[in-house]
Scaffold this active site. Structure first.
Site, PDB file in Angstrom:
ATOM      1  N   ASN A   1      74.797  40.285  35.438  1.00 57.02           N
ATOM      2  CA  ASN A   1      74.487  41.583  36.025  1.00 57.02           C
ATOM      3  C   ASN A   1      73.254  41.475  36.910  1.00 57.02           C
ATOM      4  OD1 ASN A   1      76.532  43.154  34.709  1.00 57.02           O
ATOM      5  ND2 ASN A   1      75.344  43.066  32.826  1.00 57.02           N
TER       6      ASN A   1
ATOM      7  N   CYS B   1      84.064  40.809  35.225  1.00 55.53           N
ATOM      8  CA  CYS B   1      83.944  41.737  36.348  1.00 55.53           C
ATOM      9  C   CYS B   1      85.205  41.615  37.193  1.00 55.53           C
ATOM     10  CB  CYS B   1      82.704  41.416  37.181  1.00 55.53           C
ATOM     11  SG  CYS B   1      82.527  42.458  38.635  1.00 55.53           S
TER      12      CYS B   1
ATOM     13  N   ASN C   1      79.807  50.493  30.068  1.00 51.52           N
ATOM     14  CA  ASN C   1      79.869  51.006  31.429  1.00 51.52           C
ATOM     15  C   ASN C   1      80.478  52.406  31.333  1.00 51.52           C
ATOM     16  OD1 ASN C   1      79.296  48.339  32.931  1.00 51.52           O
ATOM     17  ND2 ASN C   1      81.019  47.801  31.608  1.00 51.52           N
TER      18      ASN C   1
ATOM     19  N   CYS D   1      84.042  49.187  40.553  1.00 48.33           N
ATOM     20  CA  CYS D   1      84.044  48.389  39.328  1.00 48.33           C
ATOM     21  C   CYS D   1      85.503  48.120  38.982  1.00 48.33           C
ATOM     22  CB  CYS D   1      83.340  49.113  38.180  1.00 48.33           C
ATOM     23  SG  CYS D   1      83.392  48.217  36.606  1.00 48.33           S
TER      24      CYS D   1
END
Length: 313
Positions: free
Chosen positions: A91, A100, A218, A251
């Site tokens: 990150n 990711c 998230n 995302c």
């Protein structure tokens, strides 16, 4: 170059490390090729590279290393010997992340463009991640990733998959219910009633999730189009606050989680194909029955490399 009498030229011998800047629907990354695992990037240096004022600027940093040179990579190789390359993803604050979805597309595009792999259009490549091996297919205008199965993080707490937490965020007048979903990394999806509510959010500050999943989460806020499903395709708009980063333009795993949650809430009126609009573009999410008998999520979208450079020191 002219020198003063008696002076000698100074040669800069500071070691350099090549890097590439890339993005997937606005979710941006610094990518570094380190095939033999020799580069040591401390969290503080990663945070410096990702800093948008004093560094290169990115949501995350990706190191391309052969799986055999990392303990996590060797674990992946035990189950998927073909996963030669490992996506070592961090990150923007330097913390380790499991996965990711946008980063995977950009990572594979980076491997292709730097001629580290040969991947013709229509062919698939298996790579290693901390969420396991992932199969990525190169398409004419992007990449599609089999993200594997999705799951509820706490099925019992979800109470028949309706919600498992309450979420507060700047811009909302009250707490809203959320559903926490694992895509190999944790997500909490919050439905909103209108696009205006979505636009009013301030997501640089982390939303408060109660109870929060064990390793943080998230948080995705979604609002549906009307009608929700058109031509067999579900359509939603999404904004996201990512752990260790803040709000990002996109995302990939979050888009998958958002589609999964909307599909649960929609019930019989849902769909197996979704378009998820994010500030950086549009992602396609499909739910398919895989050969292992489980329902997998396939994420598709574009990947771009923006520029190359060198890090000094």
């Amino acid at each position: 170059m002219s020198l003063l009498p008696g002076a000698s030229a100074v040669v800069d011998t500071t070691p350099t490390l090549p890097f590439t800047k890339g993005h997937g629907t606005g979710n941006d990354f610094v990518l570094i090729a380190d095939p033999d695992g020799n580069a040591h990037l401390e969290p503080s240096r990663i945070a410096m590279l990702a800093d948008r004022h004093q560094g290169i600027g990115a949501d995350g940093v990706i190191r391309a290393v052969r799986s055999a040179h990392l303990p996590e990579g060797r674990e992946v190789l035990a189950a998927a010997p073909e996963a030669e390359w490992f996506m070592d993803y961090r990150n923007g604050d330097g913390s380790v992340a499991e996965m990711c979805g946008n980063g995977v597309r950009v990572f594979v595009h980076f491997l292709v463009e730097k001629e580290l792999v040969d991947l013709p259009v229509g062919s698939a490549l298996t790579i290693g991640t901390r969420a396991g091996a992932k199969s990525v297919t190169r398409m004419e205008h992007g990449y599609a990733i089999d993200m594997g199965p999705w799951s509820l993080i706490d099925p019992e707490l979800a109470e028949d998959a309706a919600a498992d937490s309450m979420v507060r965020a700047t811009g909302l007048t009250d707490a809203r219910p959320g559903l926490s979903i694992s895509m190999g990394n944790p997500h909490t999806v919050v439905p909103l009633g209108a696009f205006a509510e979505l636009e009013a959010l301030e997501l640089h500050t982390a939303p408060e999730v109660d109870p929060e999943p064990p390793h943080g989460t998230n948080v995705e806020f979604v609002a549906a189009h009307e009608p929700l499903v058109k031509g067999g395709v579900g359509r939603v708009r999404m904004r996201v606050h990512e752990r260790g980063v803040g709000e990002t333009q996109s995302c990939g795993t979050g888009a998958c989680a958002a589609a999964a949650a909307m599909r649960v809430w929609a019930g019989p009126e849902g769909a197996d194909s979704w378009l998820v609009e994010v500030p950086g573009g549009v992602l396609a999410v499909d739910f398919v029955l895989a050969s292992d008998g489980e329902e997998h999520v396939v994420l598709a979208g574009a990947a771009e490399l923006v520029f190359d450079g060198e890090l000094r020191g």
